[in-house]
Each structure stands twice: as structure tokens, then as C-alpha cells.
Design an enzyme around this catalytic site. Structure first.
Site, PDB file in Angstrom:
ATOM      1  N   TYR A   1     -23.299 181.574 -14.815  1.00 29.99           N
ATOM      2  CA  TYR A   1     -24.001 180.606 -13.968  1.00 29.99           C
ATOM      3  C   TYR A   1     -23.616 180.799 -12.501  1.00 29.99           C
ATOM      4  CZ  TYR A   1     -25.931 176.130 -12.427  1.00 29.99           C
ATOM      5  OH  TYR A   1     -26.665 175.156 -11.782  1.00 29.99           O
TER       6      TYR A   1
ATOM      7  N   LYS B   1     -26.237 181.957  -9.511  1.00 25.87           N
ATOM      8  CA  LYS B   1     -26.557 181.095  -8.373  1.00 25.87           C
ATOM      9  C   LYS B   1     -26.136 181.728  -7.041  1.00 25.87           C
ATOM     10  CE  LYS B   1     -28.569 177.857 -10.721  1.00 25.87           C
ATOM     11  NZ  LYS B   1     -30.008 177.572 -10.566  1.00 25.87           N
TER      12      LYS B   1
END
Length: 256
Positions: A156, A160
Site C-alpha cells: 500500500y 501510494k
């Protein structure tokens, strides 16, 4: 009120995406909403809410990891409305997992949805906006975790951070066409995805929220409407000299 143009919001069946879609409708846009097949029923409910506001809306079931489906979705939207002014690449997934349990398959899935999905939305929306010749707004979903890494969020975090880089590169390439490209970078937000990107502590959801409240100067975690308000501005003509930015919206939990 005449339409301000057409916006696409991916991952719009719930949470932040739903709030963004409804806010853009309030702002005067016709809004095409997207999500995966598992969320189709909720997606049509969002369409009905937008139509109740007096704006046109349509549901587009597509997987943002598929180039053919993203291309087809944008073609469908343009066939329906005739043009595209705003692309909000909001779709994303989380998954807090210790690195020892992070498999290559799980890594690839998170990177495909978050990073590749944003790339494909930028690519095909950008091509359409260049073809139209009237500029446009492209908006991606980064995260506070895309600015400061968090344990248990390896894929994640990487995805991002990647969205920030994609946003900067796209801003440079599309700038000469009067297309701005920006991202929002939320801190803790009260959505169904909240616990999916929170380290797997052995505490309840409410205890996690209370813990964040102590750390955030404004004394609360965010709500989807907070993010929608920021996207509303980024999508507006007033934001025309802002591009390549990943804007933090986190209640002051950290500054950058």
C-alpha cells in the site's frame, strides 16, 4: 443549472468515492460512476442519488486493472455525454499485513489496483482530454502513507508513493494541453477501508479511532466529505494554476 461538464469517479460505490461523486454532482457536473461487479448494486444507488440532484449519471462496471476495460469505460462515457472534463482515479484497496506474510500475489494485486489503475485512468482520460482540446482535470488518490511509510503496509505504501510520482510526471506531460493533474493524500478517514490500512493491532475499530483522535490536532479523524470538498476545489476552474501536487488532508497529524 447547466452542466459544468462530465466527471468520472472510480471506486464510487461507497466511502470517499461515493462522497466525491455526490459532491461533484452538487457542483454541477454530470457524473459517471465506476466500481467493480461486486459493488454493482451500491453503484446504481449512487446513480439514483445523483439523478435525484438533477444531474445526469450512469454506472460503469469495470476493473481498473484491465487496460481494455478502462479504455472501454472512457469510450462509453464519451459516447454517452460527448466529452470528459474531470477524471477522479479514486479506486483503491488496502491490506495491512506483516512483511513476512506479504506474498508476491498480494503485492501484485495492491500495486495493480492502486498504481496501475491510476496510470490507466490518467492515460486514457488524458488522451481524451488532449483530443478534445479544452484542457481538463485529472485527480488521483494518494495517502498520508504515500508520504510517510507505515509498517505492515508495504504494498500500500509503495502504491501510494507511486501515485505521487505518476501525478508529477503526468502534470508535466499534460500541462501544455491545459490539463492539471493533482492527487489528494488523506490521513485517517472514517470509511469501511479504515481498518484495512491500519496496522493490525489487537484493538477495536473504535479504540483505533480514539487513538488517532489523541494524535490529530483537530481532535477527530476525517470523514469522506472532507476529501470530497478538496476534490471539489481541485476539479474547479479556480484551481487552474495548481498541478503536480499531492495535497495532504489529515487534520494536522503531520506536516509536509
Amino acid at each position: 443549472m447547466a452542466s459544468k461538464g462530465t466527471a468520472i469517479v472510480t471506486g464510487a460505490a461507497r466511502g470517499i468515492g461515493q462522497a466525491i461523486a455526490l459532491r461533484l454532482a452538487d457542483d454541477g457536473f454530470d457524473v459517471a460512476v465506476n466500481d467493480i461487479a461486486n459493488n454493482e448494486e451500491a453503484l446504481y444507488e449512487v446513480v439514483e442519488e445523483i439523478q435525484a440532484k438533477g444531474k445526469a449519471s450512469s454506472a460503469h462496471v469495470a476493473d481498473v486493472t484491465s487496460e481494455d476495460q478502462v479504455c472501454g469505460m472512457i469510450e462509453q462515457v464519451v459516447d454517452t455525454y460527448g466529452h470528459l472534463e474531470v477524471m477522479v482515479a479514486n479506486a483503491g484497496i488496502g491490506g495491512s499485513i506483516p512483511i513476512g506474510e506479504m506474498t508476491s500475489a498480494k503485492w501484485d494485486h495492491v500495486m495493480d489496483v492502486n498504481a496501475k489503475g491510476t496510470f490507466l485512468c490518467y492515460k486514457y482520460a488524458g488522451m481524451q482530454m488532449i483530443k478534445q482540446g479544452n484542457g481538463g482535470r485529472m485527480i488521483g488518490a494518494s495517502s498520508a502513507i504515500g508520504k510517510r511509510g507505515e509498517p505492515f503496509n508495504f504494498a500500500y505504501t509503495a502504491s501510494k508513493f507511486a501515485i505521487r510520482g505518476l501525478t508529477q510526471a503526468a502534470a508535466i506531460e499534460f500541462g501544455p494541453h491545459s490539463i492539471t493533474v493533482n492527487a489528494y493524500a488523506p490521513g485517517p478517514i472514517d470509511t469501511p477501508m479504515f481498518t484495512a490500512v491500519t496496522p493490525p493491532y489487537d484493538i477495536s475499530r473504535q479504540d483505533m479511532i480514539d487513538d488517532f483522535k489523541k494524535k490529530i490536532p483537530l481532535g477527530r479523524i476525517g470523514i469522506p466529505a472532507d476529501i470530497a470538498s478538496l476534490v471539489s476545489f481541485i476539479a474547479s476552474k479556480e484551481s487552474q494554476f495548481i498541478t503536480g501536487q499531492s495535497i495532504s488532508i489529515n487534520g494536522g497529524i503531520f506536516f509536509d
